[in-house]
Design a protein around this motif. Structure first.
Motif, PDB file in Angstrom:
ATOM      1  N   ALA A  20       0.821  -1.221   0.000  1.00  0.00           N
ATOM      2  CA  ALA A  20       0.000   0.000   0.000  1.00  0.00           C
ATOM      3  C   ALA A  20       0.845   1.256   0.000  1.00  0.00           C
ATOM      4  CB  ALA A  20      -0.932  -0.005   1.214  1.00  0.00           C
ATOM      5  N   LYS A  21       1.978   1.204   0.668  1.00  0.00           N
ATOM      6  CA  LYS A  21       2.779   2.422   0.828  1.00  0.00           C
ATOM      7  C   LYS A  21       4.248   2.071   1.026  1.00  0.00           C
ATOM      8  CE  LYS A  21       2.582   4.489   4.978  1.00  0.00           C
ATOM      9  NZ  LYS A  21       3.757   4.170   5.794  1.00  0.00           N
ATOM     10  N   GLY A  22       5.063   3.107   1.207  1.00  0.00           N
ATOM     11  CA  GLY A  22       6.450   2.930   1.614  1.00  0.00           C
ATOM     12  C   GLY A  22       7.279   2.098   0.639  1.00  0.00           C
ATOM     13  N   VAL A  23       8.170   1.293   1.202  1.00  0.00           N
ATOM     14  CA  VAL A  23       9.085   0.463   0.403  1.00  0.00           C
ATOM     15  C   VAL A  23       8.291  -0.429  -0.552  1.00  0.00           C
ATOM     16  CG1 VAL A  23      10.727  -1.450   0.569  1.00  0.00           C
ATOM     17  CG2 VAL A  23      10.941   0.516   2.113  1.00  0.00           C
ATOM     18  N   GLY A  24       7.194  -1.012  -0.073  1.00  0.00           N
ATOM     19  CA  GLY A  24       6.397  -1.920  -0.911  1.00  0.00           C
ATOM     20  C   GLY A  24       5.864  -1.220  -2.147  1.00  0.00           C
ATOM     21  N   SER A  41      -0.988  -6.659  -2.248  1.00  0.00           N
ATOM     22  CA  SER A  41      -1.797  -6.976  -1.068  1.00  0.00           C
ATOM     23  C   SER A  41      -1.324  -6.140   0.105  1.00  0.00           C
ATOM     24  CB  SER A  41      -1.721  -8.468  -0.734  1.00  0.00           C
ATOM     25  OG  SER A  41      -0.433  -8.820  -0.280  1.00  0.00           O
ATOM     26  N   ASP A  42      -2.239  -5.958   1.049  1.00  0.00           N
ATOM     27  CA  ASP A  42      -1.906  -5.203   2.269  1.00  0.00           C
ATOM     28  C   ASP A  42      -3.054  -5.401   3.250  1.00  0.00           C
ATOM     29  OD1 ASP A  42       0.247  -2.578   2.648  1.00  0.00           O
ATOM     30  OD2 ASP A  42      -1.328  -2.844   4.153  1.00  0.00           O
ATOM     31  N   ILE A  43      -2.737  -5.239   4.530  1.00  0.00           N
ATOM     32  CA  ILE A  43      -3.807  -5.249   5.539  1.00  0.00           C
ATOM     33  C   ILE A  43      -4.663  -3.996   5.361  1.00  0.00           C
ATOM     34  CG2 ILE A  43      -2.538  -4.051   7.387  1.00  0.00           C
ATOM     35  CD1 ILE A  43      -3.594  -6.332   9.258  1.00  0.00           C
ATOM     36  N   ASN A  89       8.090 -10.507  -0.242  1.00  0.00           N
ATOM     37  CA  ASN A  89       7.607 -10.465   1.138  1.00  0.00           C
ATOM     38  C   ASN A  89       8.094  -9.184   1.788  1.00  0.00           C
ATOM     39  OD1 ASN A  89       6.122 -12.917   1.477  1.00  0.00           O
ATOM     40  ND2 ASN A  89       8.067 -13.998   1.217  1.00  0.00           N
ATOM     41  N   ASN A  90       7.269  -8.150   1.645  1.00  0.00           N
ATOM     42  CA  ASN A  90       7.661  -6.817   2.123  1.00  0.00           C
ATOM     43  C   ASN A  90       6.937  -6.411   3.403  1.00  0.00           C
ATOM     44  OD1 ASN A  90       8.437  -3.799   1.708  1.00  0.00           O
ATOM     45  ND2 ASN A  90       6.203  -3.822   1.755  1.00  0.00           N
ATOM     46  N   ALA A  91       5.719  -6.922   3.624  1.00  0.00           N
ATOM     47  CA  ALA A  91       4.938  -6.469   4.788  1.00  0.00           C
ATOM     48  C   ALA A  91       5.768  -6.636   6.053  1.00  0.00           C
ATOM     49  CB  ALA A  91       3.641  -7.269   4.892  1.00  0.00           C
ATOM     50  N   VAL A  93       6.522  -4.686  10.268  1.00  0.00           N
ATOM     51  CA  VAL A  93       6.304  -3.615  11.250  1.00  0.00           C
ATOM     52  C   VAL A  93       7.588  -3.436  12.044  1.00  0.00           C
ATOM     53  CG1 VAL A  93       3.794  -3.797  11.470  1.00  0.00           C
ATOM     54  CG2 VAL A  93       5.253  -5.339  12.781  1.00  0.00           C
ATOM     55  N   TYR A  94       7.782  -2.230  12.560  1.00  0.00           N
ATOM     56  CA  TYR A  94       9.008  -2.028  13.324  1.00  0.00           C
ATOM     57  C   TYR A  94       8.870  -1.099  14.510  1.00  0.00           C
ATOM     58  CZ  TYR A  94       9.645   1.143   9.187  1.00  0.00           C
ATOM     59  OH  TYR A  94       9.500   2.030   8.154  1.00  0.00           O
ATOM     60  N   LEU A  95       8.981   0.206  14.326  1.00  0.00           N
ATOM     61  CA  LEU A  95       9.177   1.098  15.476  1.00  0.00           C
ATOM     62  C   LEU A  95       8.141   0.926  16.583  1.00  0.00           C
ATOM     63  CD1 LEU A  95      10.235   4.425  13.717  1.00  0.00           C
ATOM     64  CD2 LEU A  95      11.663   2.805  14.988  1.00  0.00           C
ATOM     65  N   THR A 156      13.088  -7.216  19.306  1.00  0.00           N
ATOM     66  CA  THR A 156      11.975  -7.768  18.523  1.00  0.00           C
ATOM     67  C   THR A 156      12.281  -7.688  17.029  1.00  0.00           C
ATOM     68  OG1 THR A 156      10.934  -5.592  18.736  1.00  0.00           O
ATOM     69  CG2 THR A 156      10.065  -7.366  20.132  1.00  0.00           C
ATOM     70  N   TYR A 157      12.536  -6.470  16.574  1.00  0.00           N
ATOM     71  CA  TYR A 157      12.709  -6.242  15.141  1.00  0.00           C
ATOM     72  C   TYR A 157      14.040  -6.794  14.635  1.00  0.00           C
ATOM     73  CZ  TYR A 157      12.978  -3.738  10.686  1.00  0.00           C
ATOM     74  OH  TYR A 157      13.097  -3.415   9.360  1.00  0.00           O
ATOM     75  N   ASP A 158      15.116  -6.471  15.324  1.00  0.00           N
ATOM     76  CA  ASP A 158      16.434  -6.886  14.840  1.00  0.00           C
ATOM     77  C   ASP A 158      16.502  -8.416  14.766  1.00  0.00           C
ATOM     78  OD1 ASP A 158      16.782  -4.178  15.092  1.00  0.00           O
ATOM     79  OD2 ASP A 158      18.298  -4.266  16.663  1.00  0.00           O
ATOM     80  N   PRO A 189      18.261   3.087   5.710  1.00  0.00           N
ATOM     81  CA  PRO A 189      17.260   4.107   6.013  1.00  0.00           C
ATOM     82  C   PRO A 189      16.568   4.627   4.756  1.00  0.00           C
ATOM     83  CG  PRO A 189      19.476   4.924   6.427  1.00  0.00           C
ATOM     84  CD  PRO A 189      19.607   3.465   6.154  1.00  0.00           C
ATOM     85  N   THR A 190      15.292   4.372   4.666  1.00  0.00           N
ATOM     86  CA  THR A 190      14.502   4.707   3.480  1.00  0.00           C
ATOM     87  C   THR A 190      13.314   5.535   3.949  1.00  0.00           C
ATOM     88  OG1 THR A 190      15.195   2.609   2.507  1.00  0.00           O
ATOM     89  CG2 THR A 190      13.310   3.703   1.491  1.00  0.00           C
ATOM     90  N   TRP A 191      13.159   6.717   3.401  1.00  0.00           N
ATOM     91  CA  TRP A 191      12.156   7.659   3.890  1.00  0.00           C
ATOM     92  C   TRP A 191      10.770   7.261   3.394  1.00  0.00           C
ATOM     93  CZ3 TRP A 191      12.257  10.696   7.822  1.00  0.00           C
ATOM     94  CH2 TRP A 191      11.242  11.651   7.998  1.00  0.00           C
TER      95      TRP A 191
END
Ligand SMILES: NC(=O)c1ccc[n+]([C@@H]2O[C@H](COP(=O)([O-])OP(=O)(O)OC[C@H]3O[C@@H](n4cnc5c(N)ncnc54)[C@H](O)[C@@H]3O)[C@@H](O)[C@H]2O)c1
Length: 263
Positions: A20-24, A41-43, A89-91, A93-95, A156-158, A189-191
Motif C-alpha cells: 500500500a505504501k512505503g518500500v512496498g 496486497s496489504d492489511i 515479502n515486504n509487509a 512492522v518495526y518502530l 523484537t525487530y532486529d 534508512p529509506t524515507w
C-alpha cells in the motif's frame, strides 16, 4: 544479445505484500516499470487498491500473519493474474513494536514476529508450493533490513530480520532444484513518511541515553550516501533480484543502504 532483455519482466506476475505504501509501493512501481503484472496486497485494503490502480494491477486485502488467508491470497493471485512468478515479502512492522528489552511485552514480541517472521514463512511456503506445481521456476524476495546484522530498533525487530535472512538461505538451498531463486533485500534508512526526508549533514544529535536510538541517529548522521533512501531505490534492487540479471544469485543478502554497513 541486448541487456534490456535481462530486465524485461513482461509476462511475469509479481505479488507484493504490504504494497500500500512505503518500500512496498516503491517495489510495485519499479516492477511495473520493468513490465511485470502486479498483485498488491496489504492489511490496508484501500491503500493496496490505490497502489494497484496506479500500475493497472490487482489488489487484495491480506494480513500476512493469517496462514489460511495467505494460502487463499496466493491462489487468488493465479486466478486473477494467471500465474505467480515473483513473490516479494515486504509487509513488516518495526518502530511501534521495537524499543528497549524491558519495555517489550509478550504481546509486542508475538505480534511483531507473527508479521515479520510467521508472515514471511506462510507466504514462502504457499508460493513455493504453487511455483513448484507450475514448474516454471520463480523468484522470492524477502525484505530484510540492515538491522538483521547491526542492532538498532531492538530485540523484537532486529531478531526478526536476522531470522528472515536465515529463512532465505535455507529456502534458497531447498528450492534451487526447482529454479526458484530466494534472496533477501536489506534496505537501509529509506524515507517512507509524509513530506521530504530530513537532510543528512553530519551533525550528530546529543546522546539521549538510549543506546539503540543513539546508535541509529549516529549512523544516519554519518550515512555515506548523504541522503535518505527513496522507496524506488529499493524497487530498482528488487527488479535486479526479480529479473534474469540475477539468474545466478540465490541465498544472497543484498544491502541497499547508502553505505550504512560500511560504518
Ligand atoms: N523504511 C526503512 O527505512 C526500512 C529499512 C529496513 C527495512 N525496511 C523493511 O521494509 C518493509 C516495508 O517497510 P516500510 O518502511 O515501507 O513500512 P511502512 O509502514 O511504510 O509500510 C508497511 C506496509 O505493510 C503493511 N502491513 C503492516 N502489517 C501488515 C500485515 N500484518 N499484513 C499485511 N500488510 C501489513 C502496512 O499496512 C504498510 O502498508 C518492512 O519489512 C521493513 O521492515 C524498511
Amino acid at each position: 544479445m541486448k541487456a534490456a532483455e535481462w530486465i524485461d519482466l513482461s509476462g511475469k506476475v509479481a505479488h507484493v505484500t504490504g504494497g500500500a505504501k512505503g518500500v512496498g509501493a516503491g517495489i510495485v512501481r519499479a516492477l511495473h516499470a520493468a513490465g511485470a503484472t502486479l498483485v498488491v496486497s496489504d492489511i490496508d485494503e484501500a491503500g493496496a487498491g490505490a497502489t494497484a490502480e496506479e500500475v493497472g494491477g490487482h489488489s487484495m486485502k491480506l494480513d500476512v500473519a493469517n496462514s489460511a488467508d495467505v494460502d487463499k491470497a496466493m491462489e487468488e493471485t493465479i486466478s486473477v493474474a494467471g500465474s505467480l512468478d515473483i513473490l516479494v515479502n515486504n509487509a513488516g512492522v518495526y518502530l511501534e513494536l521495537g524499543g528497549p528489552v524491558r519495555q517489550i511485552t509478550d504481546e509486542m514480541w508475538s505480534k511483531l514476529w507473527s508479521i515479520n517472521v510467521d508472515g514471511v514463512f506462510y507466504c514462502c511456503r504457499k508460493a513455493a508450493d504453487l511455483m513448484i506445481k507450475a514448474g516454471r521456476g520463480g523468484r522470492i524476495i524477502n525484505i530484510a533490513s540492515t538491522q538483521a546484522v547491526t542492532p538498532g530498533v531492538g530485540v523484537t525487530y532486529d531478531g526478526s530480520k536476522a531470522a528472515v535472512v536465515q529463512i532465505t538461505k535455507a529456502l534458497a538451498l531447498e528450492l534451487a532444484p526447482h529454479k526458484i531463486n530466494v534472496n533477501a533485500l536489506a534496505p537501509g534508512p529509506t524515507w517512507v513518511n509524509e513530506g521530504d526526508a530530513p537532510p543528512i549533514d553530519g551533525s550528530i544529535p546529543a546522546p539521549t541515553g538510549d543506546p539503540l536510538a543513539d546508535t541509529v541517529a549516529n549512523r544516519i548522521a554519518r550515512l555515506p550516501a548523504g541522503h535518505w533512501g527513496d522507496p524506488i531505490e529499493q524497487g530498482k534492487a528488487a527488479v535486479f533480484l526479480a529479473s534474469p540479471l540475477s539468474d545466478f544469485v540465490t541465498g544472497a543478502y543484498l544491502p541497499v543502504d547508502g553505505g550504512w554497513l560500511t560504518l
